[in-house]
Design an enzyme around this catalytic site. Structure first.
Site, PDB file in Angstrom:
ATOM      1  CE1 TYR A 172      -4.370  -1.152  -0.282  1.00  0.00           C
ATOM      2  CE2 TYR A 172      -3.454  -3.073   0.929  1.00  0.00           C
ATOM      3  CZ  TYR A 172      -4.195  -2.471   0.234  1.00  0.00           C
ATOM      4  OH  TYR A 172      -5.375  -3.065  -0.099  1.00  0.00           O
TER       5      TYR A 172
ATOM      6  CB  ILE B  98      -9.014   2.840  -3.236  1.00  0.00           C
ATOM      7  CG1 ILE B  98      -7.918   2.278  -4.005  1.00  0.00           C
ATOM      8  CG2 ILE B  98     -10.114   1.947  -3.031  1.00  0.00           C
ATOM      9  CD1 ILE B  98      -7.140   1.227  -2.767  1.00  0.00           C
TER      10      ILE B  98
ATOM     11  CG  HIS C  72     -14.440  -0.968  -3.143  1.00  0.00           C
ATOM     12  ND1 HIS C  72     -14.080  -1.344  -4.505  1.00  0.00           N
ATOM     13  CD2 HIS C  72     -15.559  -1.530  -2.972  1.00  0.00           C
ATOM     14  CE1 HIS C  72     -15.299  -2.188  -4.881  1.00  0.00           C
ATOM     15  NE2 HIS C  72     -15.766  -2.297  -3.935  1.00  0.00           N
TER      16      HIS C  72
ATOM     17  CB  CYS D 208      -3.549   4.869  16.223  1.00  0.00           C
ATOM     18  SG  CYS D 208      -4.991   5.837  16.898  1.00  0.00           S
TER      19      CYS D 208
END
Length: 307
Positions: free
Chosen positions: A98, A138, A154, A203
């Site tokens: 990704y 995307i 998506h 995060c």
């Protein structure tokens, strides 16, 4: 509508055919028309236009599709990496994949098809008419082209979701984390980086620091219920539907346009080839979307005259 019965991305062409045959009003249709003037007349009168887009529209911007022959990253196809199981087994490899895709997108620009859709939305909105893009892509090229009324069914390459707290947020960092800098080369001879999980994207919510994943719908996952509901509403109310650069084999988007056609609404397909759904549509315009779509969506004389 029956969209909620099909919320998984992985499905077969045979299922689409089976669904079509089950429809009460299914009838064999004549060969779709390629009459641009006839389409333009319908377009000039439509008030709520739904535009469904797929990988084909972005392929013209040079975006890898990772579908079909040659669609590999290293030795894997997207279907082998874009799953919860793949991420659980090897989050470093999936994040390399990704990260590569995110960095590739920084070198790509919207093409004439994206721009024509965005210009059409802006122009028609001033006339009290609505254009909604329902995209399987995307890559956010529609957004970058200027479209505002977009449903990304998506997800997006440039959003992340925390595996611990569930927080979802836009993320345009390059690289997304220091450990991924210079990683993600697609060459089959490239070795996995094997980045320790603690060094992968984390995060930033206070007190969390959980592992982030791409906020995309992976194979085997269900679509976001809110986005699906909004898509249903758009498709139920549209009086014209365009299908642009999609193979019509990935669920649930594969059934969006056939369902619209089943209630008698004109559907126009813009694609390089016929699809399993082509015969269900009133129009089919063969060729690159960047060539066929702009003249179809340009300002109509009725708009200029106000008639």
């Amino acid at each position: 509508m029956i969209l909620r019965q099909f919320t998984c991305r992985a499905a077969s062409t045979s299922q689409l055919y089976a669904w079509m045959k089950r429809q009460r009003h299914f009838k064999e249709m004549a060969q779709p028309s390629s009459d641009l003037a006839a389409f333009r007349k319908i377009f000039s009168q439509a008030n709520n236009i739904a535009i469904i887009t797929g990988a084909g529209v972005s392929a013209e911007s040079g975006v890898p599709t990772f579908r079909g022959e040659g669609g590999y990253w290293r030795k894997w196809q997207a279907q082998q990496l874009a799953t919860p199981e793949a991420f659980s087994r090897n989050p470093s490899r999936v994040w390399e994949f990704y990260h590569y895709r995110r960095e590739v997108m920084r070198t790509k620009d919207p093409n004439p098809a994206h721009l024509a859709i965005a210009e059409c939305e802006e122009r028609l909105s001033k006339q009290g008419r609505t254009v909604t893009v329902i995209t399987q892509n995307i890559d956010e090229l529609h957004r970058r082209a200027g479209s505002k009324n977009i449903l990304e069914i998506h997800g997006s390459l440039f959003k992340t979701r925390c595996m611990s707290c569930g927080h979802e947020a836009a993320n345009y960092k390059s690289p997304i984390c220091a450990a991924l800098e210079g990683k993600g080369a697609p060459d089959p001879k490239t070795d996995d980086a094997e980045i320790p999980v603690q060094n992968l994207p984390r995060c930033e919510q206070t007190g969390c620091h959980g592992l982030l994943r791409p906020a995309v719908v992976w194979f085997g996952e269900t679509l976001d219920a809110d986005i699906l509901t909004r898509a249903e509403q758009v498709l139920d109310s549209c009086d014209l539907c365009l299908v642009v650069g999609t193979s019509s084999v990935v669920y649930p988007a594969a059934m969006f346009a056939p369902q619209v056609a089943a209630r008698g609404v004109p559907v126009a397909e813009f694609n390089m080839e016929n699809t399993p759904a082509t015969q269900r549509f009133q129009f089919h315009f063969h060729g690159p979307c960047g060539t066929t779509l702009p003249p179809a969506l340009e300002c109509h004389e009725r708009e200029q005259s106000g008639k």
